[in-house]
Design a protein around this motif. Sequence first.
Motif, PDB file in Angstrom:
ATOM      1  N   PHE A  14       0.833  -1.205   0.000  1.00  0.00           N
ATOM      2  CA  PHE A  14       0.000   0.000   0.000  1.00  0.00           C
ATOM      3  C   PHE A  14       0.871   1.260   0.000  1.00  0.00           C
ATOM      4  O   PHE A  14       0.721   2.135  -0.859  1.00  0.00           O
ATOM      5  CB  PHE A  14      -0.937   0.007   1.217  1.00  0.00           C
ATOM      6  CG  PHE A  14      -1.740   1.274   1.330  1.00  0.00           C
ATOM      7  CD1 PHE A  14      -2.934   1.403   0.638  1.00  0.00           C
ATOM      8  CD2 PHE A  14      -1.296   2.335   2.112  1.00  0.00           C
ATOM      9  CE1 PHE A  14      -3.679   2.573   0.725  1.00  0.00           C
ATOM     10  CE2 PHE A  14      -2.029   3.504   2.207  1.00  0.00           C
ATOM     11  CZ  PHE A  14      -3.229   3.635   1.512  1.00  0.00           C
ATOM     12  N   PHE A  15       1.784   1.365   0.961  1.00  0.00           N
ATOM     13  CA  PHE A  15       2.611   2.568   1.064  1.00  0.00           C
ATOM     14  C   PHE A  15       3.592   2.690  -0.103  1.00  0.00           C
ATOM     15  O   PHE A  15       3.847   3.791  -0.591  1.00  0.00           O
ATOM     16  CB  PHE A  15       3.347   2.609   2.403  1.00  0.00           C
ATOM     17  CG  PHE A  15       2.440   2.885   3.567  1.00  0.00           C
ATOM     18  CD1 PHE A  15       1.679   4.043   3.628  1.00  0.00           C
ATOM     19  CD2 PHE A  15       2.327   1.974   4.593  1.00  0.00           C
ATOM     20  CE1 PHE A  15       0.829   4.295   4.691  1.00  0.00           C
ATOM     21  CE2 PHE A  15       1.484   2.210   5.669  1.00  0.00           C
ATOM     22  CZ  PHE A  15       0.724   3.376   5.713  1.00  0.00           C
ATOM     23  N   TYR A  19       5.237   6.004  -3.168  1.00  0.00           N
ATOM     24  CA  TYR A  19       6.424   6.046  -4.019  1.00  0.00           C
ATOM     25  C   TYR A  19       6.094   5.754  -5.488  1.00  0.00           C
ATOM     26  O   TYR A  19       6.351   6.578  -6.365  1.00  0.00           O
ATOM     27  CB  TYR A  19       7.508   5.072  -3.546  1.00  0.00           C
ATOM     28  CG  TYR A  19       8.681   5.060  -4.495  1.00  0.00           C
ATOM     29  CD1 TYR A  19       9.512   6.177  -4.603  1.00  0.00           C
ATOM     30  CD2 TYR A  19       8.925   3.982  -5.334  1.00  0.00           C
ATOM     31  CE1 TYR A  19      10.556   6.208  -5.513  1.00  0.00           C
ATOM     32  CE2 TYR A  19       9.967   4.004  -6.248  1.00  0.00           C
ATOM     33  CZ  TYR A  19      10.783   5.120  -6.328  1.00  0.00           C
ATOM     34  OH  TYR A  19      11.806   5.153  -7.228  1.00  0.00           O
ATOM     35  N   HIS A  20       5.536   4.597  -5.766  1.00  0.00           N
ATOM     36  CA  HIS A  20       5.406   4.132  -7.145  1.00  0.00           C
ATOM     37  C   HIS A  20       4.554   5.069  -8.001  1.00  0.00           C
ATOM     38  O   HIS A  20       5.003   5.549  -9.045  1.00  0.00           O
ATOM     39  CB  HIS A  20       4.850   2.715  -7.145  1.00  0.00           C
ATOM     40  CG  HIS A  20       4.899   2.046  -8.475  1.00  0.00           C
ATOM     41  ND1 HIS A  20       4.255   0.865  -8.721  1.00  0.00           N
ATOM     42  CD2 HIS A  20       5.479   2.368  -9.654  1.00  0.00           C
ATOM     43  CE1 HIS A  20       4.448   0.492  -9.967  1.00  0.00           C
ATOM     44  NE2 HIS A  20       5.200   1.401 -10.559  1.00  0.00           N
ATOM     45  N   SER A  78      11.379  10.688 -12.360  1.00  0.00           N
ATOM     46  CA  SER A  78      11.894  10.069 -13.579  1.00  0.00           C
ATOM     47  C   SER A  78      12.751   8.851 -13.255  1.00  0.00           C
ATOM     48  O   SER A  78      13.008   8.035 -14.135  1.00  0.00           O
ATOM     49  CB  SER A  78      12.710  11.080 -14.378  1.00  0.00           C
ATOM     50  OG  SER A  78      13.846  11.485 -13.647  1.00  0.00           O
ATOM     51  N   LEU A  79      13.174   8.724 -12.007  1.00  0.00           N
ATOM     52  CA  LEU A  79      14.054   7.618 -11.627  1.00  0.00           C
ATOM     53  C   LEU A  79      13.415   6.270 -11.941  1.00  0.00           C
ATOM     54  O   LEU A  79      13.998   5.434 -12.626  1.00  0.00           O
ATOM     55  CB  LEU A  79      14.415   7.698 -10.138  1.00  0.00           C
ATOM     56  CG  LEU A  79      15.263   6.555  -9.594  1.00  0.00           C
ATOM     57  CD1 LEU A  79      16.653   6.584 -10.229  1.00  0.00           C
ATOM     58  CD2 LEU A  79      15.365   6.640  -8.083  1.00  0.00           C
ATOM     59  N   HIS A  80      12.193   6.061 -11.466  1.00  0.00           N
ATOM     60  CA  HIS A  80      11.510   4.780 -11.678  1.00  0.00           C
ATOM     61  C   HIS A  80      11.254   4.538 -13.170  1.00  0.00           C
ATOM     62  O   HIS A  80      11.453   3.434 -13.664  1.00  0.00           O
ATOM     63  CB  HIS A  80      10.200   4.741 -10.894  1.00  0.00           C
ATOM     64  CG  HIS A  80       9.407   3.495 -11.114  1.00  0.00           C
ATOM     65  ND1 HIS A  80       9.770   2.288 -10.566  1.00  0.00           N
ATOM     66  CD2 HIS A  80       8.290   3.262 -11.836  1.00  0.00           C
ATOM     67  CE1 HIS A  80       8.902   1.366 -10.934  1.00  0.00           C
ATOM     68  NE2 HIS A  80       7.988   1.934 -11.711  1.00  0.00           N
ATOM     69  N   GLY A 119      11.519   1.753  -3.485  1.00  0.00           N
ATOM     70  CA  GLY A 119      10.298   0.947  -3.559  1.00  0.00           C
ATOM     71  C   GLY A 119      10.157   0.006  -2.376  1.00  0.00           C
ATOM     72  O   GLY A 119       9.052  -0.316  -1.940  1.00  0.00           O
ATOM     73  N   ALA A 120      11.307  -0.452  -1.839  1.00  0.00           N
ATOM     74  CA  ALA A 120      11.294  -1.381  -0.699  1.00  0.00           C
ATOM     75  C   ALA A 120      11.232  -0.664   0.645  1.00  0.00           C
ATOM     76  O   ALA A 120      10.872  -1.283   1.651  1.00  0.00           O
ATOM     77  CB  ALA A 120      12.540  -2.268  -0.744  1.00  0.00           C
TER      78      ALA A 120
END
Length: 169
Positions: free
Chosen positions: A17-18, A23-24, A32-34, A64-65
Amino acid sequence: MFKALALAWLLLFFGDFFSTFCYHVPEHVFGSLHLKTHHSAKKEFRHYAILMFNYQILLDGFLGALPYILVALVLWSFSPVGVVFGILFGQFHVWWRHTSVIGWQTPKPVNFLCQILFITTPEQHWLHHQKTNVGFGDIFTFFDQPAKVWLSWLRLLRLHLRSSLMQPE
């Protein structure tokens, strides 16, 4: 044992969820990193991420983690075994959902079970690689629809921020 499994599930649920909503999805709109690392033309992640030791990909993976890690810290005192199990399952799922690039196809009984449990399969995750506005939620598919709403709202916010920043005072 039930307590450990319940804590593992809570870790995966709240971590997903978070990670999805903090983040995602925001990274798809504002960052732009992802997009550069996870959705780049270089789709061979084993080579691209691990063998090349690309720091941007490692940073994207860490960010992401991070929600999972923070949730794990909160839940640790309740069941260290549950937290370890949740982290291990989460890492397994990261590897598994990226197996479609090597030709993996989820067996029908596993696919059926994943549908019942709302677990993202490699095929569903690969759709996200192909169409970046679908398939949100790393582990759980039920986050996809709310994430699409969040994505739309954040895109409107970005437009509003850009237009208000461009107006002279």
